[in-house]
Design an enzyme around this catalytic site. Structure first.
Site, short mmCIF file in Angstrom:
data_model
loop_
_atom_site.label_atom_id
_atom_site.label_comp_id
_atom_site.label_asym_id
_atom_site.label_seq_id
_atom_site.Cartn_x
_atom_site.Cartn_y
_atom_site.Cartn_z
N HIS A 149 0.86 -1.12 -0.03
CA HIS A 149 0.05 0.07 -0.22
C HIS A 149 0.74 1.44 -0.08
O HIS A 149 0.41 2.36 0.43
CB HIS A 149 -0.90 -0.04 1.01
CG HIS A 149 -1.77 -1.22 1.46
ND1 HIS A 149 -2.82 -1.49 0.81
CD2 HIS A 149 -1.46 -2.40 1.92
CE1 HIS A 149 -3.28 -2.65 1.10
NE2 HIS A 149 -2.45 -3.13 1.90
N SER A 270 14.37 21.53 -16.61
CA SER A 270 13.47 22.29 -16.68
C SER A 270 13.68 23.76 -17.63
O SER A 270 14.81 24.06 -17.25
CB SER A 270 12.62 22.78 -15.34
OG SER A 270 11.97 24.20 -15.49
N LYS A 276 16.14 21.90 -11.80
CA LYS A 276 15.47 20.49 -11.79
C LYS A 276 16.29 19.36 -12.38
O LYS A 276 17.12 19.75 -13.52
CB LYS A 276 14.14 20.75 -12.50
CG LYS A 276 13.10 21.47 -11.92
CD LYS A 276 12.72 20.96 -10.87
CE LYS A 276 11.92 19.74 -11.08
NZ LYS A 276 10.41 19.74 -11.13
N GLU A 283 9.43 8.58 -17.03
CA GLU A 283 8.06 8.85 -17.17
C GLU A 283 7.53 8.67 -18.56
O GLU A 283 6.28 8.25 -18.53
CB GLU A 283 7.95 10.45 -17.14
CG GLU A 283 8.06 10.86 -15.67
CD GLU A 283 8.09 12.37 -15.30
OE1 GLU A 283 7.56 12.83 -14.60
OE2 GLU A 283 9.06 13.13 -16.13
#
Ligand code: ARG
Length: 480
Positions: A149, A270, A276, A283
């Site tokens: 979980h 970024s 970043k 992804e």
């Protein structure tokens, strides 16, 4: 092709019906299929040797000049034939399509190209499994928190965690392998759907093209696309497994987790936030899993409820196949690269291994072993300890035990020593041998996985050799 039967077609209708753009995937396969068919027609005395060598050398030139030299036609089959006739005349080139239809032709071309793609995917998958196993071997003793979980559950090791993915990918390999056996069957000779009256030799074209067998029923041969469904389903399942790895890499590389650093080559920055470092490759693997599942859904939906035999709808299914296999192949490669180059933060993993009272299960097991009480009673004692947030000392356990059972656990055999052992993650892990993180058990599983990996690599090598040999032979026959 249509000039005798139909009037000419306006540009927009031709553009609507043409599959030529997606057919770039089967250009080479189509030429191989043409060669095999022509060789067989010659051997069976259906066309002369003279005609055959004119066609074969024209096919060579068509291959050399590439797909871009072909005219805009309904599909690659018509485009190659049109070019062939332009080069050698209709009396010669017009004989290539004897005893054949585009229906068996396209099905054969897709199978020839797809089997290569399946072999490529299996090759990359072997490498990914190897990378996971190698990384696991380096981290047999690297403690980390295990989750259920997404909550801290019990300590485990990084090796144990990585091998979980390796196990799933082993099954993905088997699924691709099963799809391969049903893909590598020849539909050629089925013609439109009813076979042909020409004395063709289906076994011969099948062998020439490196197929493992012939699809016996000619109607089935032209209309079946279950091999597409199966291959894309296997890819979708594999992509789902890769997406789970990707998600973990994304989570693990956040500053909150800080378990790993993904190598710069798999990250982006970024355009506005200069600090970043984003896990874009992971992804995209996660995102492409969605695209591959969509491709599977697309093929299912297009082929569902189609009456026998060939229907033009089938053309619409094929591009989903090509996008699915190219996404999957690239995603396997990216995932292997990310795991192979990631930096593992052992100290953080260790620090987090026991967070959130992750030793609770071990403590409950210890109460069962030391005191002879039932596991459910032990679960309640330790659960109460967790709820109160008290330190798991002998005194605290005795107090709770007394109120829940009327007995002190120390009177039943529990001592400080057993408690401190239960709270030691290293000691706890050593006992978990049922496919668990115990280092010797992980080593055992590693060997089992390595053995299967070797078997799979040998199977893959023999399939590749068989196909390559056939294709080279076909090329040679061609030169005679
Ligand atoms: N481009 C077609 C396809 O992909 C080839 C077969 C065409 N056959 C036909 N009868 N129109 O399915």
């Amino acid at each position: 092709m249509r000039k005798a039967r139909l009037s000419s077609q306006p540009e927009d209708v031709l553009a609507f019906t043409s599959s030529l753009a997606a057919d770039r995937w089967i250009f080479d396969a189509n030429l191989a299929v043409d060669r095999a068919h022509v060789v067989m027609l010659t051997e069976e005395g259906i066309i002369t040797l003279e005609i055959s060598s004119l066609i074969l050398s024209a096919l060579d030139r068509i291959q050399d000049t590439g797909i871009s030299a072909l005219s805009q036609e309904e599909d690659i089959h018509a485009a190659i034939e049109a070019r062939l006739i332009e080069m050698v005349g209709e009396d010669v080139g017009g004989r290539m399509h004897t005893g054949r239809s585009r229906n068996d032709e396209v099905a054969t071309c897709i199978r020839v190209r797809l089997r290569d793609e399946l072999l490529f995917m299996m090759r990359e998958l072997i490498r990914l499994r190897q990378v996971l196993i190698m990384c696991a071997k380096e981290h047999i003793e690297t403690l980390m928190p295990g989750f259920t979980h997404t909550q801290h559950a019990q300590p485990t090791t990084l090796a144990h965690h990585l091998l979980a993915h390796a196990g799933a990918l082993e099954r993905d390999f088997d699924r691709l392998s099963g799809a391969y056996t049903r893909t590598n069957q020849s539909p050629l000779g089925a013609a439109a759907f009813a076979g042909t009256g020409f004395p063709i030799n289906r076994a011969r074209t099948s062998r020439l093209l490196g197929f493992d067998g012939v699809i016996e029923n000619s109607m089935d041969a032209v209309s079946a696309r279950d091999f597409l469904i199966e291959s894309v389903f296997a890819s979708a399942n594999l992509m789902t497994d890769l997406s789970r790895i990707a998600s973990e890499l994304i989570l693990w590389s956040t500053s909150e987790f800080d378990f790993v650093t993904i190598d710069d080559r798999y990250a982006s920055t970024s355009s506005i936030m200069p600090q970043k470092k984003n896990p874009d490759v992971a992804e995209l693997v996660r995102g492409k899993a969605g695209s591959v599942i969509a491709a599977a859904t697309g093929i299912f939906t297009i082929t569902k409820a189609l009456p026998q035999s060939y229907n033009r709808d089938l053309q619409e299914a094929t591009p989903h196949l090509w996008s699915a296999v190219s996404d999957t192949l690239a995603s396997i490669r990216m995932t292997a690269g990310m795991i192979d180059t990631m930096e593992v933060h052992r100290e953080n993993l260790l620090r987090q291994a026991t967070a959130g009272f992750a030793m609770a299960t071990e403590l409950a097991d210890t109460l069962v072993r030391s005191c002879g009480i039932s596991f459910r009673t032990a679960h309640q004692i330790v659960g109460t300890l967790a709820r109160t947030g008290a330190q798991p000392s002998l005194a605290a356990i005795d107090e709770i035990g007394l109120s829940l059972t009327g007995k002190r656990m120390s009177d039943l055999g529990l001592d400080e020593h057993a408690i401190s052992d239960a709270l030691d993650p290293v000691a706890s892990i050593r006992t978990r041998r049922s496919g668990g993180p115990a280092p010797d058990d992980v080593m055992r599983v590693t060997l089992v996985f390595e053995e299967k990996l070797q078997e799979d690599a040998a199977l893959l090598d023999s399939r590749c050799e068989r196909v390559e040999e056939a294709m080279e032979l076909l090329q040679d026959t061609d030169r005679r």
